[in-house]
Enzyme design. Structure first.
Site, PDB file in Angstrom:
ATOM      1  N   GLU A 146       0.820  -1.230  -0.015  1.00 17.82           N
ATOM      2  CA  GLU A 146      -0.125   0.220  -0.047  1.00 17.82           C
ATOM      3  C   GLU A 146       0.731   1.224   0.182  1.00 17.82           C
ATOM      4  O   GLU A 146       0.481   2.145  -0.708  1.00 17.82           O
ATOM      5  CB  GLU A 146      -0.924  -0.240   1.052  1.00 17.82           C
ATOM      6  CG  GLU A 146      -2.020  -1.241   0.912  1.00 17.82           C
ATOM      7  CD  GLU A 146      -3.333  -0.763   2.286  1.00 17.82           C
ATOM      8  OE1 GLU A 146      -3.135   0.401   2.857  1.00 17.82           O
ATOM      9  OE2 GLU A 146      -3.968  -1.579   2.128  1.00 17.82           O
ATOM     10  N   HIS A 203      -1.340  -7.924  10.682  1.00 12.89           N
ATOM     11  CA  HIS A 203      -1.805  -8.364   9.487  1.00 12.89           C
ATOM     12  C   HIS A 203      -1.330  -9.551   8.867  1.00 12.89           C
ATOM     13  O   HIS A 203      -1.523 -10.624   8.675  1.00 12.89           O
ATOM     14  CB  HIS A 203      -2.458  -7.183   8.641  1.00 12.89           C
ATOM     15  CG  HIS A 203      -3.065  -7.506   7.464  1.00 12.89           C
ATOM     16  ND1 HIS A 203      -2.777  -8.141   6.535  1.00 12.89           N
ATOM     17  CD2 HIS A 203      -4.549  -7.439   7.430  1.00 12.89           C
ATOM     18  CE1 HIS A 203      -3.747  -8.365   5.617  1.00 12.89           C
ATOM     19  NE2 HIS A 203      -4.801  -7.795   6.033  1.00 12.89           N
ATOM     20  N   GLU A 234      -2.317 -13.519   8.429  1.00 16.96           N
ATOM     21  CA  GLU A 234      -2.197 -13.736   7.182  1.00 16.96           C
ATOM     22  C   GLU A 234      -0.871 -14.169   6.542  1.00 16.96           C
ATOM     23  O   GLU A 234      -0.670 -14.264   5.590  1.00 16.96           O
ATOM     24  CB  GLU A 234      -2.673 -12.794   6.265  1.00 16.96           C
ATOM     25  CG  GLU A 234      -4.411 -12.520   6.491  1.00 16.96           C
ATOM     26  CD  GLU A 234      -4.974 -11.577   5.394  1.00 16.96           C
ATOM     27  OE1 GLU A 234      -4.210 -11.334   4.325  1.00 16.96           O
ATOM     28  OE2 GLU A 234      -6.090 -11.381   5.594  1.00 16.96           O
ATOM     29  N   VAL A 263      -5.890   0.360  13.369  1.00 17.90           N
ATOM     30  CA  VAL A 263      -7.365   0.164  13.741  1.00 17.90           C
ATOM     31  C   VAL A 263      -7.869  -1.244  14.361  1.00 17.90           C
ATOM     32  O   VAL A 263      -7.058  -2.086  14.004  1.00 17.90           O
ATOM     33  CB  VAL A 263      -8.330   0.685  12.786  1.00 17.90           C
ATOM     34  CG1 VAL A 263      -8.126   2.098  12.221  1.00 17.90           C
ATOM     35  CG2 VAL A 263      -8.339  -0.425  11.679  1.00 17.90           C
ATOM     36  N   HIS A 267     -10.266  -7.882  11.550  1.00 17.32           N
ATOM     37  CA  HIS A 267      -9.295  -8.810  11.999  1.00 17.32           C
ATOM     38  C   HIS A 267      -9.408  -8.833  13.715  1.00 17.32           C
ATOM     39  O   HIS A 267      -9.321 -10.199  14.136  1.00 17.32           O
ATOM     40  CB  HIS A 267      -7.823  -8.396  11.575  1.00 17.32           C
ATOM     41  CG  HIS A 267      -7.971  -8.643  10.052  1.00 17.32           C
ATOM     42  ND1 HIS A 267      -8.031  -9.808   9.320  1.00 17.32           N
ATOM     43  CD2 HIS A 267      -7.289  -7.779   8.887  1.00 17.32           C
ATOM     44  CE1 HIS A 267      -7.895  -9.795   8.204  1.00 17.32           C
ATOM     45  NE2 HIS A 267      -7.456  -8.686   7.936  1.00 17.32           N
TER      46      HIS A 267
END
Length: 321
Positions: A146, A203, A234, A263, A267
């Site tokens: 990103e 994440h 993940e 945040v 998840h």
């Protein structure tokens, strides 16, 4: 990784990968659309009143770019809190918001009537508003996919501003890692009793920056925080890796789970604290541990907010040079 400085004569930009946090379900009350800037918004509603489409009267802007979340309470307490902290630190700048997840942007517009710009819309709005100096500060955790996408998009605007600079994500320099270690251990020190394993769920990514989780784990251990564990939902280390490592220690009766994400969205609420058999909570319970879940994103931590402010300052300093 060094900062990518975008000025009128510079059109080259590099990056590598990451994410902030996810969320597609809603908790808390719905938010209404608003158009006032963060400087005019009250503390209780500023996070949703901050809107990149707001008309501004300043030629200097800080654009805070986040993945986004549709969990209203978490958005206010994390992304909104980071934005408000930056606005307070830099009153001479207009502070605006953009999200990178179009799915979340569309959901908030349809469900809550809340308009949030994507990055292109926010940049076009800044150009139209006559912004001359634009500091783009992501709330991304790492230099990941990103972050690369963001830097590539900014390449298309290098000739639109007199000064354009992209700030670093949360985990960049050695001092950043030290700051994050201090922030997460200070906020959980009352749980570090020698019989509790404190696990943070990141994440995870298929990019090289996934190694940053291991680096953070190594920093925690080197600083003497032996009861802290970093895993990912993940990638690796996985929850099974953590269960194995914690089991080998043989001294823990309880596990505390908390997201290592800006945040606390899907998840955190589902993969970490959900009741599904594959959630972290369920797996640790099946392994025989008492489990406590803490649904709190990193963005609500004031020490984490200060790291983002430091990155904004570094961007401003680079322009002054």
């Amino acid at each position: 990784m060094k900062k990518k400085l975008f000025v009128l004569a510079l059109a080259l930009c590099v990056g590598v990968v990451m994410l902030t946090g996810c969320g597609s379900s809603s908790t808390g009350s719905s938010s209404s659309a608003a158009g006032s800037s963060v400087e005019k918004a009250s503390a209780s509603t500023a996070s949703d009143e901050l809107n990149s489409s707001t008309k501004i009267d300043k030629d200097k802007e800080i654009l805070v770019v986040s993945f986004g979340t549709s969990y209203n309470d978490s958005r206010s307490q994390t992304i909104g809190a980071v934005e408000e902290a930056i606005a307070k630190a830099y009153p001479d700048y207009s502070v605006q918001r953009a999200f990178t997840s179009q799915i979340i942007i569309d959901k908030l517009a349809k469900r809550d009537g809340l308009k949030i710009d994507n990055v292109q819309q926010a940049l076009d709005r800044a150009v139209e508003a006559g912004v001359k100096t634009l500091v783009v500060q992501p709330t991304h955790l790492m230099n990941g996919h990103e972050y690369t996408d963001l830097s590539n998009e900014l390449n298309n605007y290098t000739d639109k501003f007199e000064n354009l600079v992209l700030g670093d994500p949360l985990l960049t320099s050695d001092s950043d890692y030290e700051g994050v270690v201090k922030a997460i251990t200070a906020s959980t020190k009352d749980k570090d009793d020698g019989q509790t394993a404190i696990c943070f769920m990141g994440h995870g990514t298929d990019a090289e920056s996934n190694a940053d989780y291991t680096k953070l784990q190594q920093k925690l251990t080197a600083d003497g925080f032996e009861n802290y564990y970093i895993g990912t939902v993940e990638a690796t280390p996985s929850v099974d890796d953590l269960i194995s490592a914690i089991g080998q220690k043989g001294t823990y009766k309880k596990v505390v789970l908390q997201p290592l994400m800006v945040v606390a969205g899907d998840h955190a609420n589902n993969d970490m604290a959900g009741n599904d058999k594959d959630s972290w909570k369920s797996k640790f319970k099946d392994a025989g541990y008492d489990v406590e879940t803490v649904i709190q994103g990193l963005g609500s931590n004031k020490d984490i907010q200060q790291i983002y402010i430091q990155h904004v300052q570094a961007s401003i300093d680079s322009l002054n040079k």
